[in-house]
Design a protein around this motif. Structure first.
Motif, PDB file in Angstrom:
ATOM      1  N   UNK A   1     -25.761   9.834 -51.536  1.00 19.01           N
ATOM      2  CA  UNK A   1     -24.947   8.922 -50.742  1.00 19.01           C
ATOM      3  C   UNK A   1     -25.166   9.164 -49.247  1.00 19.01           C
ATOM      4  N   UNK A   2     -25.376  10.414 -48.878  1.00 12.99           N
ATOM      5  CA  UNK A   2     -25.632  10.734 -47.468  1.00 12.99           C
ATOM      6  C   UNK A   2     -26.896  10.037 -46.976  1.00 12.99           C
ATOM      7  N   UNK A   3     -27.896   9.920 -47.855  1.00 11.33           N
ATOM      8  CA  UNK A   3     -29.136   9.231 -47.481  1.00 11.33           C
ATOM      9  C   UNK A   3     -28.858   7.757 -47.175  1.00 11.33           C
ATOM     10  N   UNK A   4     -27.984   7.127 -47.972  1.00 12.55           N
ATOM     11  CA  UNK A   4     -27.658   5.721 -47.740  1.00 12.55           C
ATOM     12  C   UNK A   4     -26.791   5.533 -46.497  1.00 12.55           C
TER      13      UNK A   4
ATOM     14  N   UNK B   1     -36.565   4.103 -48.402  1.00 12.49           N
ATOM     15  CA  UNK B   1     -35.269   4.537 -48.925  1.00 12.49           C
ATOM     16  C   UNK B   1     -35.107   4.141 -50.386  1.00 12.49           C
ATOM     17  N   UNK B   2     -35.433   2.905 -50.710  1.00 10.26           N
ATOM     18  CA  UNK B   2     -35.300   2.438 -52.091  1.00 10.26           C
ATOM     19  C   UNK B   2     -36.254   3.197 -53.015  1.00 10.26           C
ATOM     20  N   UNK B   3     -37.485   3.404 -52.542  1.00  7.70           N
ATOM     21  CA  UNK B   3     -38.473   4.147 -53.336  1.00  7.70           C
ATOM     22  C   UNK B   3     -37.963   5.537 -53.671  1.00  7.70           C
ATOM     23  N   UNK B   4     -37.499   6.274 -52.674  1.00  7.41           N
ATOM     24  CA  UNK B   4     -37.049   7.651 -52.908  1.00  7.41           C
ATOM     25  C   UNK B   4     -35.714   7.688 -53.663  1.00  7.41           C
ATOM     26  N   UNK B   5     -34.829   6.739 -53.384  1.00  4.22           N
ATOM     27  CA  UNK B   5     -33.557   6.707 -54.110  1.00  4.22           C
ATOM     28  C   UNK B   5     -33.795   6.457 -55.591  1.00  4.22           C
TER      29      UNK B   5
ATOM     30  N   UNK C   1     -25.262   2.179 -58.971  1.00  2.00           N
ATOM     31  CA  UNK C   1     -24.855   0.884 -58.411  1.00  2.00           C
ATOM     32  C   UNK C   1     -25.266   0.780 -56.946  1.00  2.00           C
ATOM     33  N   UNK C   2     -25.137   1.888 -56.216  1.00  2.00           N
ATOM     34  CA  UNK C   2     -25.560   1.865 -54.809  1.00  2.00           C
ATOM     35  C   UNK C   2     -27.069   1.655 -54.702  1.00  2.00           C
TER      36      UNK C   2
ATOM     37  N   UNK D   1     -29.028   0.117 -56.947  1.00  2.00           N
ATOM     38  CA  UNK D   1     -29.352  -1.251 -57.362  1.00  2.00           C
ATOM     39  C   UNK D   1     -29.068  -2.228 -56.226  1.00  2.00           C
ATOM     40  N   UNK D   2     -27.989  -2.009 -55.506  1.00  2.00           N
ATOM     41  CA  UNK D   2     -27.670  -2.864 -54.358  1.00  2.00           C
ATOM     42  C   UNK D   2     -28.769  -2.777 -53.303  1.00  2.00           C
ATOM     43  N   UNK D   3     -29.247  -1.562 -53.056  1.00  2.00           N
ATOM     44  CA  UNK D   3     -30.317  -1.376 -52.072  1.00  2.00           C
ATOM     45  C   UNK D   3     -31.605  -2.042 -52.526  1.00  2.00           C
ATOM     46  N   UNK D   4     -31.911  -1.917 -53.788  1.00  3.15           N
ATOM     47  CA  UNK D   4     -33.129  -2.545 -54.318  1.00  3.15           C
ATOM     48  C   UNK D   4     -33.038  -4.064 -54.212  1.00  3.15           C
ATOM     49  N   UNK D   5     -31.862  -4.605 -54.478  1.00  6.22           N
ATOM     50  CA  UNK D   5     -31.661  -6.055 -54.361  1.00  6.22           C
ATOM     51  C   UNK D   5     -31.805  -6.494 -52.896  1.00  6.22           C
ATOM     52  N   UNK D   6     -31.292  -5.673 -51.982  1.00  7.01           N
ATOM     53  CA  UNK D   6     -31.410  -5.994 -50.554  1.00  7.01           C
ATOM     54  C   UNK D   6     -32.868  -6.026 -50.121  1.00  7.01           C
ATOM     55  N   UNK D   7     -33.673  -5.115 -50.675  1.00  6.47           N
ATOM     56  CA  UNK D   7     -35.085  -5.064 -50.317  1.00  6.47           C
ATOM     57  C   UNK D   7     -35.836  -6.264 -50.880  1.00  6.47           C
ATOM     58  N   UNK D   8     -35.635  -6.556 -52.151  1.00  5.67           N
ATOM     59  CA  UNK D   8     -36.408  -7.631 -52.781  1.00  5.67           C
ATOM     60  C   UNK D   8     -36.012  -9.001 -52.232  1.00  5.67           C
TER      61      UNK D   8
END
Length: 430
Positions: A373-376, A386-390, A412-413, A415-422
């Motif tokens: 969570x600190x990374x996000x 970030x998405x790759x490493x997460x 869930x956090x 998946x949200x990041x991956x959706x933001x990227x795509x």
């Protein structure tokens, strides 16, 4: 009326050593920096320096002058100044957070603006452009990717017009190098934003510019970008191939170190511990032979802090948990300011992911999710990395703690990041 102040110290040094301007230019080109950077110093450039038309040469020329004379630029009569053509902002006095503003100030000088509008290269223009590109590269760690992309695209459009203007062959070469670095930076920013096709186009263009002028380090960085893209996309054999191809062109440079470390990371992903360790050691040996960088925050400069960061991830992938933890903690410590903010948010975010994976392996779910969570929560610049490493941490958590609420919260956090990227909408993370 000109306010140029003649540089009597530089002229005095040249006269003392009984050198013509042409002789001095040749000796500058023959310095280690001159050879590595393929400098094209000539009699006219020396004349401009001595006449005071350029008060603060570009970084490469300042370094070459020191190697030739044994004196710092100030002792040779050069002075930094924010006003006037050729009076460039000294990059070493500017922190990365201010680099974008400083670059705008530099472009805002009346003389440079006129030169760009006229599609002509006048006195001091090339030095100013090269310094501006350096400032943009220094802004990379801390400026939002979209902001840097837009500024870089604007500068490329301005500079490209000069290539069809009234320029000499040497000026054409210098402009290609300047444009090549700017294009490489643009490719990195495109990739950070998930703009894969645009990133690859920029990478290929930067490589071609480096090839046209025989600039090995620029070509090396283009190969490094290819290795980076392959690493993020899971093409690990191609990481190693691209990194080794780049090493054949990069020479003794920052690009060579980063290519060697990318090779190590590719090998670590494959699971080749022996060869990965060799590559890490080889990278450290090359780095030790390079001079300490004046601006380690420059994106295309490799320093000790970056080596520690790369090693942390390589050791994490090799499941060498103790060494990975040591390097990840050192990365966070090096790049955390006293107020808790970071001067290298992407490196620190990766280090938190490394620590999260290590804690997951050790059975400490709470600590693992806390690190993830600190990374996000860090003010990130590269959503792609970030998405790759997460994803690495998410897989580790779901393998060990699939039914745990904390693991599901992190999933869930992620998946949200991956959706933001795509979807190319990073604001979804806010």
């Amino acid at each position: 009326m000109s306010d140029n102040i003649p540089n009597v110290q530089l002229r005095a040094w040249r006269n003392e050593h009984q050198l013509t301007r042409a002789d001095m230019a040749d000796r500058i080109n023959a310095t280690p920096t001159g050879i590595a950077e393929r400098l094209a110093c000539d009699e006219e450039r020396i004349r401009r320096w001595e006449a005071g038309e350029v008060s603060w040469p570009h970084t490469s020329y300042r370094r070459a002058l020191t190697q030739l004379t044994g004196l710092q630029p100030e002792a040779l009569g050069f002075r930094q100044n924010r006003r006037g053509q050729g009076r460039l902002i000294e990059a070493t006095t500017i922190v990365p957070m201010d680099a974008l503003r400083a670059e705008a100030d530099l472009y805002g000088t009346m003389e440079l603006a006129q030169q760009l509008q006229a599609s002509d290269v006048g006195t001091g223009t090339l030095e100013a452009l090269a310094e501006a590109v350096d400032l943009l590269c220094r802004a990379y760690p801390v400026v939002p990717a979209a902001t840097l992309r837009d500024r870089t695209q604007k500068r490329l459009a301005q500079i490209t017009r000069l290539l069809s203007g009234r320029i000499t062959l040497d000026q054409h070469r210098e402009l290609l190098v300047i444009t090549g670095w700017l294009t490489a930076l643009l490719g990195c920013v495109h990739y950070d934003l998930g703009e894969r096709e645009e990133a690859e186009t920029a990478r290929r263009t930067a490589y071609e510019m480096g090839r046209q002028v025989g600039h090995g380090e620029l070509m090396g960085w283009a190969y490094e970008m290819s290795a980076w893209f392959a690493l993020v996309e899971g093409r690990y054999e191609e990481v190693v191939t691209a990194a080794r191809m780049g090493q054949a062109t990069a020479g003794q440079s920052s690009a060579m170190v980063q290519l060697t470390l990318q090779e190590a990371r590719g090998l670590a992903r494959i699971g080749d511990r022996r060869e990965a360790d060799k590559a890490l050691t080889r990278g450290a040996d090359i780095l030790a032979k390079l001079p300490l960088p004046t601006n380690p925050d420059h994106h295309f400069v490799f320093d000790h802090g970056k080596w520690v960061f790369y090693a942390a991830t390589a050791y994490t992938w090799l499941e060498d948990n103790d060494r990975a933890e040591e390097h990840a903690l050192e990365t966070i410590q090096m790049h955390t300011r006293t107020d808790g903010t970071s001067n290298a948010p992407m490196r620190v975010a990766d280090a938190h992911i490394d620590l999260g994976i290590i804690h997951a392996r050790r059975g400490d779910l709470d600590a693992s999710v806390e690190q993830g969570m600190a990374a996000f929560d860090i003010d990130r610049r590269s959503l792609t990395d970030l998405v790759h490493r997460a994803g690495d941490l998410d897989r580790a958590l779901r393998q060990r703690y699939r039914r745990e609420a904390l693991a599901e919260e992190f999933h869930e956090r992620y998946v949200t990041a991956r959706r933001a990227l795509t979807s190319r909408h990073p604001e979804l993370l806010d």
